[in-house]
Design an enzyme around this catalytic site. Sequence first.
Site: not given
Ligand code: THU
Length: 129
Positions: A55, A89
């Site tokens: 995001e 985020c």
């Molecule tokens: N992650 C995201 O990209 N968005 C989220 O809302 C939750 C977590 C990613 C970060 C990392 O690459 C992986 O998920 C595990 O935490």
Amino acid sequence: MADTKLIDLAIEASQHAYVPYSHFPVGAALVTKDGHVFQGCNVENASFGLTNCAERTAIFKAVSEGYRDFADLVIYGETDKPISPCGACRQVMSEFFNQDLPVTLVAKDKSTVVMTVRELLPYSFTDLT
Ligand code: THU
């Protein structure tokens, strides 16, 4: 709730995720009020803390291209329940989004939960100047 096209674009974005460490692809689709869609995926790094979530990738892509007037954000993860965005985020959403903007969280079976930015991060830190 976001339309199915936006959900499909978030799922498509997750297919570009660079996740050699977590093996957990996430995708996002961010739409502006004038209909531009920015897709984002998570991009990991051997130095784990440098990882950029899906995001935030989408938000930074949009802001860096001059778009700040957002209408909707969809986040997709291969989770049993709709994915829960991390605190970093949520803070970035709070910086750029209207507090009442709906965020659609999507699970692997495409079930959804819609929450506003305010609900995701109540009593958020804001500019003190
Ligand atoms: N992650 C995201 O990209 N968005 C989220 O809302 C939750 C977590 C990613 C970060 C990392 O690459 C992986 O998920 C595990 O935490």
